[in-house]
Design a protein around this motif. Structure first.
Motif, PDB file in Angstrom:
ATOM      1  N   GLY A   1       0.875  -1.147   0.000  1.00 51.62           N
ATOM      2  CA  GLY A   1       0.000   0.000   0.000  1.00 51.62           C
ATOM      3  C   GLY A   1       0.920   1.206   0.000  1.00 51.62           C
ATOM      4  O   GLY A   1       1.901   1.243   0.749  1.00 51.62           O
ATOM      5  N   LEU A   2       0.685   2.174  -0.854  1.00 49.55           N
ATOM      6  CA  LEU A   2       1.605   3.302  -0.985  1.00 49.55           C
ATOM      7  C   LEU A   2       0.815   4.602  -1.043  1.00 49.55           C
ATOM      8  O   LEU A   2      -0.055   4.762  -1.890  1.00 49.55           O
ATOM      9  CB  LEU A   2       2.446   3.140  -2.250  1.00 49.55           C
ATOM     10  CG  LEU A   2       3.537   4.153  -2.514  1.00 49.55           C
ATOM     11  CD1 LEU A   2       4.562   4.181  -1.381  1.00 49.55           C
ATOM     12  CD2 LEU A   2       4.244   3.856  -3.826  1.00 49.55           C
TER      13      LEU A   2
ATOM     14  N   LEU B   1       5.514   2.012   7.173  1.00 48.45           N
ATOM     15  CA  LEU B   1       6.859   2.579   7.270  1.00 48.45           C
ATOM     16  C   LEU B   1       6.805   3.917   6.552  1.00 48.45           C
ATOM     17  O   LEU B   1       5.945   4.119   5.694  1.00 48.45           O
ATOM     18  CB  LEU B   1       7.874   1.710   6.521  1.00 48.45           C
ATOM     19  CG  LEU B   1       8.053   0.290   6.953  1.00 48.45           C
ATOM     20  CD1 LEU B   1       7.824  -0.633   5.784  1.00 48.45           C
ATOM     21  CD2 LEU B   1       9.468   0.138   7.427  1.00 48.45           C
ATOM     22  N   THR B   2       7.727   4.796   6.832  1.00 49.95           N
ATOM     23  CA  THR B   2       7.819   6.028   6.058  1.00 49.95           C
ATOM     24  C   THR B   2       9.225   6.161   5.494  1.00 49.95           C
ATOM     25  O   THR B   2      10.176   5.577   6.006  1.00 49.95           O
ATOM     26  CB  THR B   2       7.488   7.281   6.899  1.00 49.95           C
ATOM     27  OG1 THR B   2       8.435   7.387   7.957  1.00 49.95           O
ATOM     28  CG2 THR B   2       6.076   7.224   7.439  1.00 49.95           C
ATOM     29  N   ALA B   3       9.320   6.916   4.421  1.00 49.69           N
ATOM     30  CA  ALA B   3      10.608   7.155   3.772  1.00 49.69           C
ATOM     31  C   ALA B   3      10.527   8.472   3.009  1.00 49.69           C
ATOM     32  O   ALA B   3       9.445   9.006   2.773  1.00 49.69           O
ATOM     33  CB  ALA B   3      10.957   6.014   2.820  1.00 49.69           C
TER      34      ALA B   3
ATOM     35  N   VAL C   1       4.448   3.488   3.385  1.00 48.09           N
ATOM     36  CA  VAL C   1       4.483   2.185   2.739  1.00 48.09           C
ATOM     37  C   VAL C   1       3.901   1.143   3.699  1.00 48.09           C
ATOM     38  O   VAL C   1       4.411   0.986   4.811  1.00 48.09           O
ATOM     39  CB  VAL C   1       5.924   1.779   2.370  1.00 48.09           C
ATOM     40  CG1 VAL C   1       5.943   0.434   1.663  1.00 48.09           C
ATOM     41  CG2 VAL C   1       6.601   2.854   1.530  1.00 48.09           C
ATOM     42  N   TYR C   2       2.858   0.473   3.244  1.00 46.95           N
ATOM     43  CA  TYR C   2       2.263  -0.626   4.003  1.00 46.95           C
ATOM     44  C   TYR C   2       2.717  -1.926   3.341  1.00 46.95           C
ATOM     45  O   TYR C   2       2.261  -2.246   2.246  1.00 46.95           O
ATOM     46  CB  TYR C   2       0.741  -0.544   3.976  1.00 46.95           C
ATOM     47  CG  TYR C   2       0.188   0.656   4.695  1.00 46.95           C
ATOM     48  CD1 TYR C   2      -0.192   0.570   6.028  1.00 46.95           C
ATOM     49  CD2 TYR C   2       0.047   1.875   4.041  1.00 46.95           C
ATOM     50  CE1 TYR C   2      -0.704   1.679   6.702  1.00 46.95           C
ATOM     51  CE2 TYR C   2      -0.456   2.985   4.702  1.00 46.95           C
ATOM     52  CZ  TYR C   2      -0.829   2.873   6.027  1.00 46.95           C
ATOM     53  OH  TYR C   2      -1.332   3.979   6.680  1.00 46.95           O
ATOM     54  N   PRO C   3       3.626  -2.676   3.976  1.00 46.65           N
ATOM     55  CA  PRO C   3       4.052  -3.948   3.383  1.00 46.65           C
ATOM     56  C   PRO C   3       2.855  -4.890   3.211  1.00 46.65           C
ATOM     57  O   PRO C   3       1.855  -4.768   3.935  1.00 46.65           O
ATOM     58  CB  PRO C   3       5.039  -4.513   4.413  1.00 46.65           C
ATOM     59  CG  PRO C   3       5.509  -3.316   5.185  1.00 46.65           C
ATOM     60  CD  PRO C   3       4.322  -2.391   5.233  1.00 46.65           C
ATOM     61  N   PRO C   4       2.928  -5.838   2.274  1.00 46.53           N
ATOM     62  CA  PRO C   4       1.828  -6.785   2.096  1.00 46.53           C
ATOM     63  C   PRO C   4       1.451  -7.450   3.421  1.00 46.53           C
ATOM     64  O   PRO C   4       2.322  -7.804   4.225  1.00 46.53           O
ATOM     65  CB  PRO C   4       2.395  -7.825   1.121  1.00 46.53           C
ATOM     66  CG  PRO C   4       3.446  -7.077   0.368  1.00 46.53           C
ATOM     67  CD  PRO C   4       4.031  -6.106   1.351  1.00 46.53           C
TER      68      PRO C   4
END
Length: 151
Positions: free
Chosen positions: A57-58, A127-129, A118-121
C-alpha cells in the motif's frame, strides 16, 4: 557477504515480513515513454528470514501527515504476477512505482509530498521514507508487485 536482493525460494519457516522487520526506500530509476519510474525497496533489517508476496500500500503525505492525492493503484509494472520473495538478513524486495512526466500532463501535478507511507503486504502498520524526486502528475500513481530483481 550478504546479497542485496531476495530470492524466490521458499522460506524455511514460511513467515511473512512485518513492518518492524523492514526498512523502506524510494529511488528514481529513470524515464521512458512519458513516465517516470522509481524503485520501491523493502529491506529485511532482522537476522532472520521472512517473505513478501504481493503489493505494498503506498500513499503520499504532507509535513503534517495529511494525505497528498490518492493512494497508488496496482499495476503489473516490473512483473507479470506477484511472486513470493524470500528475504534473508539484509536482502531487499523491489516494486516499480510509476507516474507520468510533468511535461505530458500540462503541469497538473499533486503537491510535493514530505514523506511516503508504505504498508508492506499483509500489514496494517506503515513505514515512512523520503519521496526523493517523486512528483505525481496526471492523477496517475501506480505500484507493481514485489520481485527479487531491482528494476
Amino acid at each position: 557477504m550478504t546479497s542485496e536482493r531476495g530470492s524466490t525460494e521458499s522460506p524455511a519457516k514460511g513467515s511473512d515480513c512485518t513492518t518492524d522487520d523492514l526498512r523502506a526506500r524510494l529511488a528514481a530509476t529513470g524515464q521512458e515513454m512519458n513516465s517516470k519510474y522509481f524503485d520501491l525497496t523493502l529491506t529485511n533489517t532482522t537476522d532472520g528470514t521472512c517473505a513478501l508476496k504481493g503489493y505494498a500500500g503506498l500513499s503520499l503525505v504532507d509535513a503534517e501527515g495529511g494525505l497528498v492525492g490518492k493512494p497508488a493503484t496496482r499495476s503489473q509494472d516490473g512483473a507479470a504476477k506477484a511472486e513470493n520473495v524470500v528475504l534473508k538478513a539484509g536482502q531487499a524486495a523491489h516494486a516499480v512505482v510509476r507516474t507520468p512526466d510533468k511535461g505530458v500532463t500540462d503541469g497538473k501535478c499533486w503537491a510535493k509530498p514530505a514523506r511516503i507511507k508504505v504498508y508492506p503486504p499483509n500489514n496494517t502498520a506503515a513505514l515512512t521514507a523520503s519521496p526523493g524526486t517523486l512528483l505525481v502528475c496526471g492523477d496517475s500513481f501506480t505500484v507493481g508487485p514485489f520481485t527479487a530483481q531491482a528494476p
